[in-house]
Design a protein around this motif. Structure first.
Motif, PDB file in Angstrom:
ATOM      1  N   PHE A 160       8.620   2.097   3.829  1.00  0.00           N
ATOM      2  CA  PHE A 160       9.747   1.207   3.382  1.00  0.00           C
ATOM      3  C   PHE A 160      11.064   2.208   3.576  1.00  0.00           C
ATOM      4  O   PHE A 160      11.555   2.956   2.751  1.00  0.00           O
ATOM      5  N   LEU A 171      16.305   5.152  -4.883  1.00  0.00           N
ATOM      6  CA  LEU A 171      15.011   5.266  -4.315  1.00  0.00           C
ATOM      7  C   LEU A 171      14.950   6.101  -2.842  1.00  0.00           C
ATOM      8  O   LEU A 171      15.880   5.484  -1.917  1.00  0.00           O
ATOM      9  N   ARG A 177       3.793   6.009   2.452  1.00  0.00           N
ATOM     10  CA  ARG A 177       3.747   5.626   1.038  1.00  0.00           C
ATOM     11  C   ARG A 177       2.142   5.064   0.624  1.00  0.00           C
ATOM     12  O   ARG A 177       1.541   4.281   1.368  1.00  0.00           O
ATOM     13  N   SER A 227       7.140  -3.356   4.850  1.00  0.00           N
ATOM     14  CA  SER A 227       7.564  -3.667   3.698  1.00  0.00           C
ATOM     15  C   SER A 227       6.499  -4.841   3.045  1.00  0.00           C
ATOM     16  O   SER A 227       5.756  -5.277   3.880  1.00  0.00           O
ATOM     17  N   VAL A 228       6.314  -5.022   1.729  1.00  0.00           N
ATOM     18  CA  VAL A 228       5.734  -6.020   1.316  1.00  0.00           C
ATOM     19  C   VAL A 228       6.093  -7.303   1.926  1.00  0.00           C
ATOM     20  O   VAL A 228       4.979  -8.215   2.412  1.00  0.00           O
ATOM     21  N   GLN A 229       7.173  -7.391   1.911  1.00  0.00           N
ATOM     22  CA  GLN A 229       7.829  -8.777   2.646  1.00  0.00           C
ATOM     23  C   GLN A 229       7.110  -9.065   4.024  1.00  0.00           C
ATOM     24  O   GLN A 229       6.814 -10.461   4.248  1.00  0.00           O
ATOM     25  N   ASN A 255       4.233  -5.224  -6.564  1.00  0.00           N
ATOM     26  CA  ASN A 255       4.358  -3.735  -5.632  1.00  0.00           C
ATOM     27  C   ASN A 255       3.865  -2.690  -6.788  1.00  0.00           C
ATOM     28  O   ASN A 255       4.804  -2.650  -7.569  1.00  0.00           O
ATOM     29  N   ILE A 289       7.128  -9.576  -5.264  1.00  0.00           N
ATOM     30  CA  ILE A 289       7.567 -10.320  -3.951  1.00  0.00           C
ATOM     31  C   ILE A 289       6.763 -11.588  -3.679  1.00  0.00           C
ATOM     32  O   ILE A 289       5.685 -11.546  -3.689  1.00  0.00           O
TER      33      ILE A 289
HETATM   34  O1  LIG Z   1       7.812  -3.104   0.052  1.00  0.00           O
HETATM   35  C1  LIG Z   1       8.997  -3.159  -0.380  1.00  0.00           C
HETATM   36  N1  LIG Z   1       9.812  -4.229  -0.632  1.00  0.00           N
HETATM   37  C2  LIG Z   1      10.936  -4.151  -1.453  1.00  0.00           C
HETATM   38  O2  LIG Z   1      11.750  -5.123  -1.455  1.00  0.00           O
HETATM   39  C3  LIG Z   1      11.185  -2.998  -2.134  1.00  0.00           C
HETATM   40  N2  LIG Z   1      12.028  -2.757  -3.158  1.00  0.00           N
HETATM   41  C4  LIG Z   1      11.563  -1.231  -3.646  1.00  0.00           C
HETATM   42  O3  LIG Z   1      12.217  -0.571  -4.550  1.00  0.00           O
HETATM   43  N3  LIG Z   1      10.363  -0.953  -3.034  1.00  0.00           N
HETATM   44  C5  LIG Z   1       9.944  -1.898  -2.160  1.00  0.00           C
HETATM   45  N4  LIG Z   1       9.126  -2.110  -1.268  1.00  0.00           N
END
Ligand SMILES: O=c1[nH]c(=O)c2[nH]c(=O)[nH]c2[nH]1
Length: 296
Positions: A160, A171, A177, A227-229, A255, A289
């Motif tokens: 990420f 962050l 991760r 990313s999760v998205q 998450n 998410i």
């Molecule tokens: O995959 C992620 N999407 C996010 O939007 C996000 N925001 C965050 O702090 N970590 C993550 N991880």
């Protein structure tokens, strides 16, 4: 005088168990569900004028849930939910919509001495198969199917970085991760005109559930997640392809964070970055998410 803007009522948390006994083989198959059934219609006067003549008692709704489970198959749950919703529309002229939610709990057959046991099962996780069906007078039946509570984790293969950095950002970017989530995935079917249309090609429901579950896990495992998205979008696309009669696929993914622990204060112990082995799983706060993906 204030008026009723919306109203629905019924029975929730109706627990139902059904057994199927194959007389030839002696093999039994069990289904356990939690059912919610809510009715809508010309019921305003029950609220505003204490007119119970329009009320199908919630106790009767509970009885109906049991009786329809006896009269009809409870598998797939989409079929049972369709029969149940349609029953209320067909039976009570003043009821205009019936909403049924079915949560199917897992009872997985035991393997004993290498063979499937004919009548013993175990709960192999809190994951459920969920169905929400609504029958509306003159408008057919809508069905949304889903998976809830499938807890997954990958220990690498997730990054990420590149996100907004400003005076609110602490962050660090990461190229490696832990990724963990509790999958809530749903797919909404194009509306069905009648129960007969649900029955016709009923195998579509188990097939879609199996595909959605397999796609979710395979994509979670194999995707080098940015990313999760992005990962959930890739999953959604594949489910739309695998289940052509669905119109929309949605995910809601927490998450579930695992934080590195700096132990350098203890004898210079290395436990961050590439040396990280012991982590602190977080119960909250967590990211959440969501997305819905529709056919173009
Ligand atoms: O995959 C992620 N999407 C996010 O939007 C996000 N925001 C965050 O702090 N970590 C993550 N991880």
């Amino acid at each position: 005088m204030p008026s009723i803007a919306s109203a629905r009522y019924g029975k929730d948390n109706v627990r139902v168990y059904k057994v199927h006994r194959d007389q030839e083989t002696g093999v039994q198959t069990v289904t356990e569900m939690t059912v919610c059934c809510l009715l809508e219609g010309e019921i305003e006067t029950s609220y505003t004028e204490a007119d119970n003549s329009v009320v199908v008692a919630t106790d009767s709704i509970k009885n109906t849930i049991y009786i329809k489970a006896k009269e009809h198959p409870v598998n797939p749950p989409e079929l049972y939910a369709a029969y149940l919703t349609q029953h209320f529309i067909d039976t009570y002229p003043h009821i205009t919509s019936a909403h049924v939610k079915v949560i199917v709990h897992r009872w997985t057959r035991m393997t004993v001495d290498g063979a499937p046991h004919p009548h013993s099962f175990f709960r192999d996780g809190q994951e459920t198969r969920n169905v929400e069906a609504t029958a509306t007078r003159g408008a057919g039946i809508t069905i949304k199917s889903g998976i809830v509570g499938l807890l997954v984790l990958k220990s690498t293969g997730s990054a990420f970085h590149g996100f907004v950095r400003d005076e609110y950002t602490s962050l660090p970017e990461t190229w490696d991760r832990i990724l963990s989530t509790d999958v809530d995935c749903s797919w909404t079917w194009a509306p069905f005109a009648t129960v007969a249309a649900v029955v016709d090609g009923v195998e579509r429901f188990d097939k879609a559930w199996e595909s959605a579950r397999a796609i979710t896990m395979k994509t979670f495992a194999l995707d080098e997640s940015a990313s999760v998205q992005n990962t959930m979008y890739k999953m959604s696309q594949q489910i739309l392809d695998a289940a052509p009669e669905t119109a929309v696929v949605g995910y809601s993914l927490p998450n579930k964070h695992y934080f590195e622990i700096d132990l350098s204060w203890h004898k210079g112990m290395k436990n961050t970055g590439k040396d990280a082995e012991v982590y602190a799983p977080q119960s909250g706060p967590n990211g959440l998410i969501k997305c819905e993906v529709a056919r173009s």
